[in-house]
Design a protein around this motif. Structure first.
Motif, PDB file in Angstrom:
ATOM      1  N   TYR A  53     -12.455  32.749 -33.015  1.00 13.28           N
ATOM      2  CA  TYR A  53     -11.442  31.713 -33.203  1.00 13.28           C
ATOM      3  C   TYR A  53     -10.717  31.971 -34.522  1.00 13.28           C
ATOM      4  N   VAL A  54      -9.406  32.023 -34.479  1.00  6.87           N
ATOM      5  CA  VAL A  54      -8.605  32.156 -35.690  1.00  6.87           C
ATOM      6  C   VAL A  54      -8.116  30.753 -36.034  1.00  6.87           C
ATOM      7  N   THR A  55      -8.683  30.172 -37.070  1.00  7.52           N
ATOM      8  CA  THR A  55      -8.415  28.770 -37.383  1.00  7.52           C
ATOM      9  C   THR A  55      -7.237  28.584 -38.324  1.00  7.52           C
ATOM     10  N   HIS A  56      -6.881  29.601 -39.079  1.00 10.10           N
ATOM     11  CA  HIS A  56      -5.709  29.485 -39.949  1.00 10.10           C
ATOM     12  C   HIS A  56      -5.027  30.838 -40.048  1.00 10.10           C
ATOM     13  N   ILE A  57      -3.722  30.862 -39.790  1.00 11.37           N
ATOM     14  CA  ILE A  57      -2.927  32.086 -39.822  1.00 11.37           C
ATOM     15  C   ILE A  57      -1.761  31.885 -40.789  1.00 11.37           C
ATOM     16  N   LEU A 106      -6.254  34.008 -44.315  1.00 11.90           N
ATOM     17  CA  LEU A 106      -6.549  34.197 -42.898  1.00 11.90           C
ATOM     18  C   LEU A 106      -8.010  33.834 -42.667  1.00 11.90           C
ATOM     19  N   VAL A 107      -8.267  32.891 -41.772  1.00 15.46           N
ATOM     20  CA  VAL A 107      -9.624  32.373 -41.551  1.00 15.46           C
ATOM     21  C   VAL A 107     -10.009  32.560 -40.092  1.00 15.46           C
ATOM     22  N   GLU A 108     -11.167  33.186 -39.857  1.00 19.13           N
ATOM     23  CA  GLU A 108     -11.683  33.377 -38.503  1.00 19.13           C
ATOM     24  C   GLU A 108     -13.104  32.828 -38.419  1.00 19.13           C
ATOM     25  N   ILE A 109     -13.437  32.309 -37.253  1.00 17.53           N
ATOM     26  CA  ILE A 109     -14.791  31.830 -36.970  1.00 17.53           C
ATOM     27  C   ILE A 109     -15.288  32.550 -35.721  1.00 17.53           C
ATOM     28  N   LEU A 110     -16.424  33.207 -35.850  1.00 17.31           N
ATOM     29  CA  LEU A 110     -17.002  33.999 -34.763  1.00 17.31           C
ATOM     30  C   LEU A 110     -18.252  33.303 -34.245  1.00 17.31           C
ATOM     31  N   LEU A 111     -18.206  32.849 -33.004  1.00 17.60           N
ATOM     32  CA  LEU A 111     -19.372  32.254 -32.375  1.00 17.60           C
ATOM     33  C   LEU A 111     -20.119  33.335 -31.610  1.00 17.60           C
ATOM     34  N   THR A 112     -21.343  33.618 -32.015  1.00 17.53           N
ATOM     35  CA  THR A 112     -22.128  34.677 -31.402  1.00 17.53           C
ATOM     36  C   THR A 112     -23.373  34.090 -30.762  1.00 17.53           C
ATOM     37  N   ASP A 113     -23.678  34.562 -29.558  1.00 18.33           N
ATOM     38  CA  ASP A 113     -24.887  34.148 -28.846  1.00 18.33           C
ATOM     39  C   ASP A 113     -25.929  35.237 -28.990  1.00 18.33           C
TER      40      ASP A 113
END
Length: 362
Positions: free
Chosen positions: A29-33, A271-278
């Motif tokens: 998820y890219v939360t801020h661009i 630039l802010v990204e959130i990576l959800l990993t299982d």
């Protein structure tokens, strides 16, 4: 020279062991661009090993290899993001955690694996020097900080022991005051792990906000965080438990605030990204520090020596071909010159005509 600090949490442990990647798909998820770049909404899936190079391109540097993913547009060539923030959130495979934070873009991750920011970090070091910019890497195994020399003591007050973390969690700036805890409390180990990780991230953000000179030096900064406390809570209480639902809610709310705070800190140019990993749940429990320096695991007794070659650098074929064909060219050149000199007729050269010992005849 930049200062590199590896701090271990010697009194706090988490539930961990043999982290095998699951077959389920991770999501970025890219939360801020920032306005200077743009991401294509329908770009398709991105491989995890390309994320670091995508960040390098976004910051204005050349990637280490040709990118197959075409989701990033170049944007303004004269203005680039001032920082990149990547937060990886681990959850138990199959838990289907629904993010509760706002995002501008969403991409499926293929070839799921650990995302390393080494390529982006090396690009910044080559362009600005080793002692420039901020590099902050916080994972469940280690904490690494690279800062310019005059700022190397900036994070010295971050808690490094269980007592230090407990003090922060019970202080005026405690993360517990920001959210409704619900069924979570500090009496559980997994709960404490989660709140401790969030508290560290909050403390780090507060330290940066009080040192504006560090973030306004014109050098891109890199931040990488891993939140493993959510998976610890899911493993401890179960995926469908109230504790797991409360943990997911708190993490989502925290990431929403954290992303906005970082963007505001860099004047909306981060630039802010959130990576959800299982990942798979823990197969057994081990006592381990939350930020312990990572060490390679020794081979089990009696394990066969497979004589596997080491990993080669991706540029090795390029260097091999350069040296190979340069050597072939020089060898052919030397042989040709030697052949011409060996079969040269002395009478046809000006050297032998000018050094003749015969008397000149009138």
């Amino acid at each position: 020279m930049a200062a590199t600090v590896v701090v271990g949490f010697t009194e706090l442990f988490i539930l961990s062991c043999f982290l095998a990647l699951a077959s389920s798909t991770s999501t970025l998820y890219v939360t801020h661009i920032p306005d200077c770049i743009s991401f294509n909404e329908g770009a398709g899936a991105i491989s995890s090993d390309e994320i670091s190079d995508v960040v390098s391109v976004a910051l204005g540097f050349t990637p280490s290899k040709e990118l197959r993913w075409s989701g990033l547009s170049q944007g303004d060539l004269f203005k680039r993001p001032s920082a990149n923030v990547l937060v990886a959130v681990q959850s138990v495979s199959g838990s289907e955690v629904q993010p509760s934070f706002a995002s501008q873009r969403k991409y499926v991750i293929t070839n799921t694996g650990a995302v390393q920011m080494e390529n982006a970090r090396m690009s910044i070091s080559k362009a600005y020097g080793e002692d420039a910019g901020v590099y902050f890497d916080l994972t469940s195994d280690s904490k690494e900080i690279k800062l310019p020399l005059k700022y190397q003591s900036l994070f010295k007050d971050l808690p490094a022991t269980l007592k230090g973390i407990s003090t922060s969690l019970h202080g005026d700036l405690s993360i517990l005051l920001d959210f409704q805890q619900g069924s979570l409390n500090l009496s559980g180990v997994a709960d404490t792990v989660l709140f401790s990780e969030l508290q560290l991230m909050k403390n780090m953000l507060l330290e940066l906000s009080e040192n504006q000179g560090l973030i306004q030096d014109g050098v891109p900064d890199l931040y990488s965080f891993t939140i493993s406390g959510l998976r610890a809570v899911q493993t401890e209480y179960g995926v469908e438990s109230e504790q797991a639902k409360d943990a997911s809610r708190i993490v989502g709310q925290f990431l929403d605030q954290f992303s906005s705070a970082f963007a505001a800190l860099y004047e909306n140019n981060a630039l802010v990204e959130i990576l959800l990993t299982d990942v798979e749940s823990y197969s057994r429990r081990l006592s381990r520090s939350i930020l312990q320096a990572a060490t390679p695991s020794p081979a089990p007794p009696g394990a066969p020596d497979l004589n596997v070659a080491g990993t080669y650098d991706e540029n090795w074929p390029v260097f091999f071909n350069i040296f190979l064909w340069l050597g072939v060219t020089l060898t052919i050149t030397v042989l040709a010159v030697a052949h011409l000199l060996w079969y040269m007729d002395p009478g046809d050269t000006i050297i032998y005509r000018m050094t003749s010992q015969r008397m000149k005849m009138d």
